[in-house]
Write a protein that holds these residues in place. Structure first.
Motif, PDB file in Angstrom:
ATOM      1  N   LYS A 206       6.417  -9.616  17.561  1.00  0.00           N
ATOM      2  CA  LYS A 206       7.384  -8.581  17.180  1.00  0.00           C
ATOM      3  C   LYS A 206       6.839  -7.155  17.302  1.00  0.00           C
ATOM      4  CE  LYS A 206      10.163 -11.910  16.094  1.00  0.00           C
ATOM      5  NZ  LYS A 206      11.237 -12.300  17.021  1.00  0.00           N
ATOM      6  N   PHE A 207       5.795  -6.969  18.109  1.00  0.00           N
ATOM      7  CA  PHE A 207       5.372  -5.605  18.421  1.00  0.00           C
ATOM      8  C   PHE A 207       6.308  -5.074  19.503  1.00  0.00           C
ATOM      9  CE2 PHE A 207       1.346  -7.474  16.903  1.00  0.00           C
ATOM     10  CZ  PHE A 207       0.945  -6.509  15.999  1.00  0.00           C
ATOM     11  N   SER A 208       6.845  -3.893  19.299  1.00  0.00           N
ATOM     12  CA  SER A 208       7.733  -3.310  20.301  1.00  0.00           C
ATOM     13  C   SER A 208       6.941  -2.904  21.536  1.00  0.00           C
ATOM     14  CB  SER A 208       8.448  -2.093  19.722  1.00  0.00           C
ATOM     15  OG  SER A 208       7.531  -1.038  19.478  1.00  0.00           O
ATOM     16  N   GLN A 239      -4.679 -13.464   5.960  1.00  0.00           N
ATOM     17  CA  GLN A 239      -5.187 -14.316   4.887  1.00  0.00           C
ATOM     18  C   GLN A 239      -6.128 -13.567   3.950  1.00  0.00           C
ATOM     19  OE1 GLN A 239      -6.990 -17.570   6.986  1.00  0.00           O
ATOM     20  NE2 GLN A 239      -5.042 -18.275   7.861  1.00  0.00           N
ATOM     21  N   GLN A 240      -7.061 -12.776   4.489  1.00  0.00           N
ATOM     22  CA  GLN A 240      -8.045 -12.081   3.663  1.00  0.00           C
ATOM     23  C   GLN A 240      -7.405 -11.057   2.733  1.00  0.00           C
ATOM     24  OE1 GLN A 240     -11.525 -12.369   3.390  1.00  0.00           O
ATOM     25  NE2 GLN A 240     -11.181 -14.302   4.474  1.00  0.00           N
ATOM     26  N   LEU A 241      -6.367 -10.388   3.219  1.00  0.00           N
ATOM     27  CA  LEU A 241      -5.733  -9.344   2.420  1.00  0.00           C
ATOM     28  C   LEU A 241      -4.442  -9.804   1.765  1.00  0.00           C
ATOM     29  CD1 LEU A 241      -6.283  -6.459   4.995  1.00  0.00           C
ATOM     30  CD2 LEU A 241      -7.535  -6.816   2.856  1.00  0.00           C
ATOM     31  N   ASN A 242      -4.094 -11.067   2.010  1.00  0.00           N
ATOM     32  CA  ASN A 242      -2.863 -11.634   1.436  1.00  0.00           C
ATOM     33  C   ASN A 242      -1.646 -10.780   1.800  1.00  0.00           C
ATOM     34  OD1 ASN A 242      -1.383 -13.546   0.000  1.00  0.00           O
ATOM     35  ND2 ASN A 242      -1.579 -12.423  -1.947  1.00  0.00           N
ATOM     36  N   LEU A 243      -1.540 -10.488   3.100  1.00  0.00           N
ATOM     37  CA  LEU A 243      -0.474  -9.632   3.584  1.00  0.00           C
ATOM     38  C   LEU A 243       0.672 -10.458   4.153  1.00  0.00           C
ATOM     39  CD1 LEU A 243      -2.609  -7.002   5.544  1.00  0.00           C
ATOM     40  CD2 LEU A 243      -1.643  -6.731   3.246  1.00  0.00           C
ATOM     41  N   SER A 244       1.845  -9.888   4.145  1.00  0.00           N
ATOM     42  CA  SER A 244       2.977 -10.506   4.831  1.00  0.00           C
ATOM     43  C   SER A 244       2.816 -10.297   6.333  1.00  0.00           C
ATOM     44  CB  SER A 244       4.288  -9.881   4.355  1.00  0.00           C
ATOM     45  OG  SER A 244       4.336  -8.502   4.721  1.00  0.00           O
ATOM     46  N   VAL A 245       3.629 -10.984   7.103  1.00  0.00           N
ATOM     47  CA  VAL A 245       3.568 -10.836   8.558  1.00  0.00           C
ATOM     48  C   VAL A 245       3.874  -9.391   8.959  1.00  0.00           C
ATOM     49  CG1 VAL A 245       4.601 -11.553  10.751  1.00  0.00           C
ATOM     50  CG2 VAL A 245       4.169 -13.256   8.960  1.00  0.00           C
ATOM     51  N   ALA A 246       4.868  -8.809   8.300  1.00  0.00           N
ATOM     52  CA  ALA A 246       5.258  -7.433   8.628  1.00  0.00           C
ATOM     53  C   ALA A 246       4.140  -6.443   8.294  1.00  0.00           C
ATOM     54  CB  ALA A 246       6.536  -7.060   7.897  1.00  0.00           C
ATOM     55  N   ASN A 247       3.492  -6.631   7.131  1.00  0.00           N
ATOM     56  CA  ASN A 247       2.407  -5.725   6.740  1.00  0.00           C
ATOM     57  C   ASN A 247       1.176  -5.900   7.628  1.00  0.00           C
ATOM     58  OD1 ASN A 247       3.738  -4.396   4.673  1.00  0.00           O
ATOM     59  ND2 ASN A 247       3.102  -5.857   3.098  1.00  0.00           N
ATOM     60  N   THR A 248       0.925  -7.144   8.046  1.00  0.00           N
ATOM     61  CA  THR A 248      -0.192  -7.386   8.969  1.00  0.00           C
ATOM     62  C   THR A 248       0.053  -6.668  10.283  1.00  0.00           C
ATOM     63  OG1 THR A 248      -0.552  -9.572   7.982  1.00  0.00           O
ATOM     64  CG2 THR A 248      -1.553  -9.160  10.139  1.00  0.00           C
ATOM     65  N   ARG A 249       1.276  -6.778  10.770  1.00  0.00           N
ATOM     66  CA  ARG A 249       1.644  -6.095  12.008  1.00  0.00           C
ATOM     67  C   ARG A 249       1.516  -4.574  11.839  1.00  0.00           C
ATOM     68  NH1 ARG A 249       5.976  -8.751  12.819  1.00  0.00           N
ATOM     69  NH2 ARG A 249       7.401  -7.368  11.715  1.00  0.00           N
ATOM     70  N   VAL A 252      -2.329  -3.616  11.851  1.00  0.00           N
ATOM     71  CA  VAL A 252      -2.939  -3.782  13.172  1.00  0.00           C
ATOM     72  C   VAL A 252      -2.403  -2.750  14.166  1.00  0.00           C
ATOM     73  CG1 VAL A 252      -3.088  -5.341  15.158  1.00  0.00           C
ATOM     74  CG2 VAL A 252      -3.487  -6.207  12.845  1.00  0.00           C
ATOM     75  N   SER A 253      -1.128  -2.441  14.084  1.00  0.00           N
ATOM     76  CA  SER A 253      -0.545  -1.477  15.020  1.00  0.00           C
ATOM     77  C   SER A 253      -1.095  -0.073  14.782  1.00  0.00           C
ATOM     78  CB  SER A 253       0.979  -1.463  14.907  1.00  0.00           C
ATOM     79  OG  SER A 253       1.391  -1.040  13.620  1.00  0.00           O
ATOM     80  N   ARG A 254      -1.447   0.242  13.549  1.00  0.00           N
ATOM     81  CA  ARG A 254      -1.996   1.566  13.239  1.00  0.00           C
ATOM     82  C   ARG A 254      -3.484   1.660  13.557  1.00  0.00           C
ATOM     83  NH1 ARG A 254      -0.533   2.158   7.193  1.00  0.00           N
ATOM     84  NH2 ARG A 254      -1.682   4.117   7.406  1.00  0.00           N
ATOM     85  N   LEU A 255      -4.181   0.519  13.545  1.00  0.00           N
ATOM     86  CA  LEU A 255      -5.602   0.508  13.893  1.00  0.00           C
ATOM     87  C   LEU A 255      -5.864  -0.711  14.789  1.00  0.00           C
ATOM     88  CD1 LEU A 255      -8.210   2.120  13.281  1.00  0.00           C
ATOM     89  CD2 LEU A 255      -8.731   0.417  11.530  1.00  0.00           C
ATOM     90  N   PRO A 256      -5.442  -0.638  16.064  1.00  0.00           N
ATOM     91  CA  PRO A 256      -5.526  -1.806  16.953  1.00  0.00           C
ATOM     92  C   PRO A 256      -6.940  -2.272  17.249  1.00  0.00           C
ATOM     93  CG  PRO A 256      -4.882   0.159  18.179  1.00  0.00           C
ATOM     94  CD  PRO A 256      -4.819   0.522  16.736  1.00  0.00           C
TER      95      PRO A 256
END
Length: 389
Positions: A206-208, A239-249, A252-256
């Motif tokens: 779901k990355f644009s 998993q390490q940060l217990n993030l949702s899929v949206a928050n993980t995305r 990562v998108s802000r710091l690829p």
């Protein structure tokens, strides 16, 4: 005694035909040319026809010679077939040609046999000259082992142009192409199939398209890693940060480069934040969502700035979590401004007290605004105070 001109002609023909005329046939030609010269025309000029028979190919060469050439033709019997020497035979280096033929000869420019710098090859290599036009930093690339020789072996049309078009097709700006190749020249050796597979994976998460282009531009090594590795990295942060899929995305998108670099510094910083700095897991999650660079920050600098904030400025954990950008600022900037406010007796960071100064204002305002709005002082006074530190 054999006529010198005829002997020279036989030897020249041997050079022209190379391995296609055997020593035996050359001997027959020489014997024929060694016949006694007639007395009638010792200085005449004649065209000599030499025919060479081979079971694989029949050759006929027409040439001319001067000085004491016999009227008798040197002929080897056998079927004859005319050939074009320009198409089938390489001329000897000693062959004399006229000026018109010399102008038509195209001599390729040879590359230097060896060099310590790629600049010696730029004018002679289409690949390097095109990369320079894109803004690729060849000086940095030649410092890396084997990269220079790799670039010289690449063909511009098949290896370079196709990758540049691919990057443009996924949305990378022209101005970013030089930066990407300067950091990751090995992307030019990747197959288009692998590059497409990795881009399609990111899109499946779901990355644009604009986000993918931005990620590739800021993290040039992103497309050099397999889909399996990229997927493992995404799962690790989730998993390490217990993030949702949206928050993980989002992270990562802000710091690829989180998907490209080693995981060891990230694991180390997570332990530092929890064990040494004393943040709770949900607080660490909030800090990372606001400032992903905390995951890759230098551990010593991270500890240094937290120690100054918490132990010197007496800022509690919950206020640091509220303004996590302070962990990503320069230590000297925080130190100088706090000490100046303390000197003016205005260092107040408790929101329940009057004259409260928020941490985000402390670090984000330019010096002139900081002095006028927070310190109520002149910029010149602040500059003089900095010299005393």
């Amino acid at each position: 005694m054999m006529a010198p001109g005829c002997l020279l002609l036989c030897l020249r023909c041997r050079n022209l035909l190379g391995s296609r005329i055997s020593t035996q046939h050359l001997s027959l030609l020489v014997q024929s040319c060694a016949a006694p010269l007639p007395s009638g025309n010792p200085t005449g000029t004649r065209r000599i026809q030499m025919c060479y028979y081979s079971s694989a190919k029949h050759l006929e060469v027409l040439t001319s010679a001067t000085d004491f050439v016999s009227n008798k033709s040197c002929v080897l019997q056998g079927p004859k077939q005319a050939i074009d020497l320009d198409d089938n035979v390489e001329l000897s280096a000693l062959e004399e040609i006229d000026d018109e033929e010399a102008v038509r000869i195209s001599v390729p420019t040879a590359l230097p046999p060896s060099s310590t710098s790629l600049k010696d090859y730029v004018d002679k290599s289409e690949t390097l000259s095109k990369l320079v036009q894109l803004g690729v930093n060849l000086w940095k690339l030649e410092q890396r082992p084997n990269v220079g020789s790799m670039l010289l072996r690449l063909d511009y049309e098949t290896d370079v142009a196709t990758k540049l078009l691919f990057l443009k097709d996924i949305g990378v700006e022209d101005s970013c192409l030089g930066y990407i190749i300067s950091r990751n020249p090995f992307i030019l050796t990747q197959s288009l199939e692998n590059l497409n597979t990795r881009v399609n994976y990111l899109k499946s998460k779901k990355f644009s398209q604009d986000t993918v282009a931005s990620m590739v531009s800021r993290a040039p090594y992103l497309l050099s890693f397999s889909v399996k590795r990229l997927d493992n990295r995404m799962a690790f942060y989730q998993q390490q940060l217990n993030l949702s899929v949206a928050n993980t995305r989002n992270v990562v998108s802000r710091l690829p480069r989180l998907l490209c670099g080693s995981l060891e510094p990230v694991k180390e910083n997570l332990k530092v934040c929890e064990i040494e700095l004393g943040f709770k897991k949900n607080e660490i999650q909030h800090i990372v969502l606001a400032v992903p660079k905390v995951l890759t920050a230098n551990k010593k600098k991270l500890i240094q700035i937290f120690d100054f904030l918490h132990n010197t400025m007496k800022v509690p954990h919950h206020l640091i979590v509220k303004f996590p950008q302070v962990l990503n600022t320069k230590y000297l900037r925080v130190k100088e401004r706090h000490l100046f406010l303390e000197y003016l007796e205005k260092a107040q960071y408790d929101p329940t007290q009057p004259n409260y100064i928020a941490l985000d204002s402390l670090i984000s305002l330019p010096d002139e605004t900081f002095c006028s709005e927070l310190a109520s002082a002149k910029l010149e006074d602040f500059c003089l105070f900095q010299k005393t530190l």
